[in-house]
Design a protein around this motif. Structure first.
Motif, PDB file in Angstrom:
ATOM      1  N   LEU A  72      16.583  -7.015  61.947  1.00 27.79           N
ATOM      2  CA  LEU A  72      16.926  -5.682  61.453  1.00 27.79           C
ATOM      3  C   LEU A  72      15.900  -5.189  60.442  1.00 27.79           C
ATOM      4  CD1 LEU A  72      18.800  -3.277  61.373  1.00 27.79           C
ATOM      5  CD2 LEU A  72      20.210  -4.479  59.692  1.00 27.79           C
ATOM      6  N   SER A  73      15.447  -6.044  59.556  1.00 22.97           N
ATOM      7  CA  SER A  73      14.462  -5.615  58.561  1.00 22.97           C
ATOM      8  C   SER A  73      13.164  -5.192  59.244  1.00 22.97           C
ATOM      9  CB  SER A  73      14.198  -6.727  57.541  1.00 22.97           C
ATOM     10  OG  SER A  73      13.691  -7.888  58.160  1.00 22.97           O
ATOM     11  N   ALA A  74      12.758  -5.907  60.292  1.00 25.28           N
ATOM     12  CA  ALA A  74      11.540  -5.533  61.030  1.00 25.28           C
ATOM     13  C   ALA A  74      11.728  -4.214  61.765  1.00 25.28           C
ATOM     14  CB  ALA A  74      11.171  -6.641  62.013  1.00 25.28           C
ATOM     15  N   ALA A  75      12.919  -4.002  62.342  1.00 25.46           N
ATOM     16  CA  ALA A  75      13.184  -2.752  63.057  1.00 25.46           C
ATOM     17  C   ALA A  75      13.180  -1.556  62.107  1.00 25.46           C
ATOM     18  CB  ALA A  75      14.530  -2.854  63.776  1.00 25.46           C
ATOM     19  N   LEU A  76      13.775  -1.715  60.926  1.00 23.18           N
ATOM     20  CA  LEU A  76      13.793  -0.617  59.946  1.00 23.18           C
ATOM     21  C   LEU A  76      12.388  -0.332  59.426  1.00 23.18           C
ATOM     22  CD1 LEU A  76      17.022  -1.543  57.951  1.00 23.18           C
ATOM     23  CD2 LEU A  76      16.741   0.312  59.614  1.00 23.18           C
ATOM     24  N   LYS A  77      11.597  -1.380  59.229  1.00 23.94           N
ATOM     25  CA  LYS A  77      10.210  -1.192  58.799  1.00 23.94           C
ATOM     26  C   LYS A  77       9.427  -0.411  59.846  1.00 23.94           C
ATOM     27  CE  LYS A  77       6.000  -3.692  57.503  1.00 23.94           C
ATOM     28  NZ  LYS A  77       5.381  -5.035  57.334  1.00 23.94           N
ATOM     29  N   ALA A  78       9.628  -0.739  61.123  1.00 23.49           N
ATOM     30  CA  ALA A  78       8.947  -0.029  62.201  1.00 23.49           C
ATOM     31  C   ALA A  78       9.397   1.426  62.288  1.00 23.49           C
ATOM     32  CB  ALA A  78       9.193  -0.744  63.527  1.00 23.49           C
ATOM     33  N   LEU A  79      10.701   1.663  62.066  1.00 24.99           N
ATOM     34  CA  LEU A  79      11.201   3.038  62.063  1.00 24.99           C
ATOM     35  C   LEU A  79      10.580   3.847  60.928  1.00 24.99           C
ATOM     36  CD1 LEU A  79      15.054   2.941  62.756  1.00 24.99           C
ATOM     37  CD2 LEU A  79      13.334   4.206  64.048  1.00 24.99           C
ATOM     38  N   ALA A  80      10.588   3.278  59.734  1.00 21.87           N
ATOM     39  CA  ALA A  80      10.044   3.980  58.571  1.00 21.87           C
ATOM     40  C   ALA A  80       8.550   4.222  58.730  1.00 21.87           C
ATOM     41  CB  ALA A  80      10.318   3.184  57.298  1.00 21.87           C
ATOM     42  N   GLY A  81       7.856   3.283  59.361  1.00 24.01           N
ATOM     43  CA  GLY A  81       6.413   3.404  59.549  1.00 24.01           C
ATOM     44  C   GLY A  81       6.014   4.186  60.776  1.00 24.01           C
ATOM     45  N   ARG A  82       7.002   4.684  61.527  1.00 23.15           N
ATOM     46  CA  ARG A  82       6.757   5.474  62.732  1.00 23.15           C
ATOM     47  C   ARG A  82       5.852   4.727  63.716  1.00 23.15           C
ATOM     48  NH1 ARG A  82       8.112  10.999  61.602  1.00 23.15           N
ATOM     49  NH2 ARG A  82       8.839  11.185  59.459  1.00 23.15           N
ATOM     50  N   GLU A  83       6.119   3.440  63.875  1.00 22.01           N
ATOM     51  CA  GLU A  83       5.282   2.605  64.738  1.00 22.01           C
ATOM     52  C   GLU A  83       5.548   2.859  66.221  1.00 22.01           C
ATOM     53  OE1 GLU A  83       5.635  -1.483  63.606  1.00 22.01           O
ATOM     54  OE2 GLU A  83       5.372  -1.053  61.473  1.00 22.01           O
ATOM     55  N   GLN A  84       6.780   3.209  66.561  1.00 25.68           N
ATOM     56  CA  GLN A  84       7.157   3.492  67.941  1.00 25.68           C
ATOM     57  C   GLN A  84       8.177   4.625  67.943  1.00 25.68           C
ATOM     58  OE1 GLN A  84       5.679   1.972  70.431  1.00 25.68           O
ATOM     59  NE2 GLN A  84       4.683   0.333  69.266  1.00 25.68           N
ATOM     60  N   ALA A  85       8.439   5.163  69.126  1.00 23.19           N
ATOM     61  CA  ALA A  85       9.471   6.186  69.251  1.00 23.19           C
ATOM     62  C   ALA A  85      10.816   5.606  68.824  1.00 23.19           C
ATOM     63  CB  ALA A  85       9.549   6.687  70.693  1.00 23.19           C
ATOM     64  N   PRO A  86      11.613   6.352  68.080  1.00 28.34           N
ATOM     65  CA  PRO A  86      12.871   5.798  67.549  1.00 28.34           C
ATOM     66  C   PRO A  86      13.832   5.308  68.612  1.00 28.34           C
ATOM     67  CG  PRO A  86      12.735   8.177  67.194  1.00 28.34           C
ATOM     68  CD  PRO A  86      11.386   7.726  67.620  1.00 28.34           C
ATOM     69  N   GLU A  87      13.896   5.996  69.750  1.00 29.60           N
ATOM     70  CA  GLU A  87      14.838   5.565  70.782  1.00 29.60           C
ATOM     71  C   GLU A  87      14.411   4.233  71.405  1.00 29.60           C
ATOM     72  OE1 GLU A  87      11.931   8.502  72.694  1.00 29.60           O
ATOM     73  OE2 GLU A  87      13.086   8.323  70.828  1.00 29.60           O
ATOM     74  N   LEU A  88      13.106   3.981  71.455  1.00 32.10           N
ATOM     75  CA  LEU A  88      12.627   2.704  71.988  1.00 32.10           C
ATOM     76  C   LEU A  88      12.891   1.570  71.007  1.00 32.10           C
ATOM     77  CD1 LEU A  88       9.223   3.847  73.559  1.00 32.10           C
ATOM     78  CD2 LEU A  88      11.424   3.467  74.715  1.00 32.10           C
ATOM     79  N   LEU A  89      12.671   1.819  69.733  1.00 26.34           N
ATOM     80  CA  LEU A  89      12.986   0.818  68.710  1.00 26.34           C
ATOM     81  C   LEU A  89      14.476   0.512  68.698  1.00 26.34           C
ATOM     82  CD1 LEU A  89      10.700   2.095  65.814  1.00 26.34           C
ATOM     83  CD2 LEU A  89      10.484  -0.103  66.993  1.00 26.34           C
ATOM     84  N   ARG A  90      15.281   1.541  68.826  1.00 27.62           N
ATOM     85  CA  ARG A  90      16.741   1.358  68.866  1.00 27.62           C
ATOM     86  C   ARG A  90      17.149   0.481  70.044  1.00 27.62           C
ATOM     87  NH1 ARG A  90      19.006   6.481  71.064  1.00 27.62           N
ATOM     88  NH2 ARG A  90      18.139   5.478  72.929  1.00 27.62           N
ATOM     89  N   ASP A  91      16.659   0.801  71.250  1.00 29.87           N
ATOM     90  CA  ASP A  91      17.065   0.061  72.437  1.00 29.87           C
ATOM     91  C   ASP A  91      16.579  -1.384  72.395  1.00 29.87           C
ATOM     92  OD1 ASP A  91      18.367   2.277  73.393  1.00 29.87           O
ATOM     93  OD2 ASP A  91      16.762   2.896  74.741  1.00 29.87           O
ATOM     94  N   SER A  92      15.375  -1.592  71.904  1.00 30.24           N
ATOM     95  CA  SER A  92      14.858  -2.959  71.773  1.00 30.24           C
ATOM     96  C   SER A  92      15.700  -3.742  70.775  1.00 30.24           C
ATOM     97  CB  SER A  92      13.396  -2.936  71.328  1.00 30.24           C
ATOM     98  OG  SER A  92      12.888  -4.248  71.219  1.00 30.24           O
ATOM     99  N   TYR A  93      16.035  -3.115  69.664  1.00 34.40           N
ATOM    100  CA  TYR A  93      16.875  -3.791  68.668  1.00 34.40           C
ATOM    101  C   TYR A  93      18.241  -4.161  69.251  1.00 34.40           C
ATOM    102  CZ  TYR A  93      20.059  -4.646  64.872  1.00 34.40           C
ATOM    103  OH  TYR A  93      21.016  -5.228  64.086  1.00 34.40           O
ATOM    104  N   LEU A  94      18.855  -3.239  69.979  1.00 33.85           N
ATOM    105  CA  LEU A  94      20.178  -3.511  70.543  1.00 33.85           C
ATOM    106  C   LEU A  94      20.140  -4.718  71.480  1.00 33.85           C
ATOM    107  CD1 LEU A  94      21.431   0.122  71.279  1.00 33.85           C
ATOM    108  CD2 LEU A  94      22.224  -1.411  69.481  1.00 33.85           C
ATOM    109  N   LEU A  95      19.162  -4.752  72.366  1.00 33.81           N
ATOM    110  CA  LEU A  95      19.055  -5.875  73.297  1.00 33.81           C
ATOM    111  C   LEU A  95      18.819  -7.190  72.565  1.00 33.81           C
ATOM    112  CD1 LEU A  95      16.894  -4.475  76.259  1.00 33.81           C
ATOM    113  CD2 LEU A  95      19.316  -5.077  76.306  1.00 33.81           C
ATOM    114  N   ARG A  96      17.922  -7.164  71.581  1.00 35.69           N
ATOM    115  CA  ARG A  96      17.541  -8.405  70.904  1.00 35.69           C
ATOM    116  C   ARG A  96      18.620  -8.888  69.934  1.00 35.69           C
ATOM    117  NH1 ARG A  96      11.424  -6.764  69.333  1.00 35.69           N
ATOM    118  NH2 ARG A  96      11.104  -8.992  68.898  1.00 35.69           N
ATOM    119  N   SER A  97      19.307  -7.969  69.281  1.00 31.55           N
ATOM    120  CA  SER A  97      20.374  -8.391  68.367  1.00 31.55           C
ATOM    121  C   SER A  97      21.550  -8.976  69.135  1.00 31.55           C
ATOM    122  CB  SER A  97      20.831  -7.212  67.495  1.00 31.55           C
ATOM    123  OG  SER A  97      21.380  -6.174  68.284  1.00 31.55           O
TER     124      SER A  97
END
Length: 256
Positions: free
Chosen positions: A117-142
C-alpha cells in the motif's frame, strides 16, 4: 499502559467529540489500529495535517483495552495525501485502495500489505502511472497477499493450459473454452496479458495495453474483489457510478 511505536498509513479518519478524531491506520508491525487523536481538529493543532488519509507517519501510542489506542506523538514520514487530493481520479483510486486495506487487514495484517500500500500511494502521489492502472494492480496484488490469487496459468475447472478464453469471477481465474459457461466473461489474449501484467506489476506491458482491454479487465477485477470480500466496497461503487456518468456525458457529446 503498554506503549508501541510504529510506522503507519492513515486509512480513514472519523470525528470524535468537538476536537478529536479516531484514526484508522495500518501499521507496519502492529496490524490495523484505531487510535484516538486528541485535539487534532483544533485550529491551532500542529499535528492535524499529518493525520490525513494516505499519509505515512511515525507514531507513538498507548494501547487501549477497548480497541481504541491513544496517540501520544506523531511525526511525518511521507505526506502523500495533499498531492493525491489535488487530482480527483487519484483521490478515487487511493480511496479504493484504503478501503480495501481496511477490509483485508481487519483481522490479519502483514508487513507485506503495509509495503504494497505504501508503494502504491507513493506511485499515485508521484504520478508514475495512470491511477486506474495503479488501483487495479493494487487490488489484484493485495488480494493475492491475503490468499486470493487470480489463477492465470491454467483453467480453474479442469487444469488445462490451452484455449484459456474466459474468466470466472466465482472460480477466481481463467477458464478454457471447453469448460466455459454463458455466464462467464470471454477475454481476449490482450486482456489475458494485461491481467498477468497487472498482477506482477510489469508496467511496460501494462502501458502497451489498449483502452478497451483496460476497461474490460478493470470491470473483471472489480467483480472479483466484490466476490472475494463478500461485501461491496463503497469507494469502488462510487467510482463505477462516476465512470458511467462520464461515459454517458461522452456519448451525449458524440450524438451532438
Amino acid at each position: 499502559m503498554p506503549v508501541f511505536r510504529d510506522h503507519a498509513i492513515v486509512l480513514r479518519t472519523q470525528k470524535l467529540g468537538e476536537a478529536d478524531r479516531i484514526i484508522t491506520a495500518l501499521t507496519r508491525a502492529h496490524g490495523q489500529r484505531r487510535i484516538v487523536a486528541r485535539g487534532v481538529r483544533k485550529i491551532n493543532s500542529k499535528i492535524g495535517a499529518r493525520l490525513e488519509p494516505f499519509n505515512i507517519v511515525d507514531l507513538l501510542a498507548f494501547e487501549g483495552r477497548s480497541g481504541l489506542d491513544s496517540l501520544n506523538q506523531v511525526d511525518s514520514l511521507a505526506l502523500f495525501g495533499a498531492e493525491i487530493s489535488l487530482d480527483f481520479d487519484r483521490y478515487r483510486a487511493a480511496s479504493i485502495m484504503a478501503e480495501t486495506a481496511i477490509q483485508l487487514t481487519e483481522m490479519d495484517a502483514s508487513v507485506h500489505q503495509f509495503n504494497l500500500l505504501s508503494a502504491a500511494l507513493k506511485a499515485l502521489a508521484g504520478r508514475e502511472q495512470a491511477p486506474e492502472l495503479l488501483r487495479d494492480s493494487y487490488l489484484l496484488r493485495s488480494l493475492a497477499l491475503a490468499g486470493w490469487t487470480v489463477e492465470l496459468r491454467s483453467c480453474v475447472v479442469c487444469g488445462s493450459r490451452d484455449n484459456l478464453t474466459h474468466f470466472s469471477v466465482q472460480h477466481g481465474g481463467v477458464v478454457c473454452d471447453n469448460c466455459a459457461t454463458p455466464a462467464m466473461s470471454r477475454i481476449s489474449f490482450a486482456e489475458y496479458e494485461l491481467l498477468a501484467a497487472l498482477l506482477i506489476g510489469a508496467w511496460v506491458r501494462v502501458n502497451n495495453s489498449d483502452a478497451s482491454s483496460r476497461q474490460h479487465v478493470s470491470d473483471l477485477i472489480a467483480a472479483f474483489v466484490r466476490w472475494q470480500l463478500e461485501r461491496g466496497l463503497k469507494s469502488l461503487t462510487i467510482d463505477e457510478i462516476a465512470r458511467r456518468a462520464e461515459q454517458q456525458r461522452g456519448n451525449r457529446g458524440e450524438r451532438v
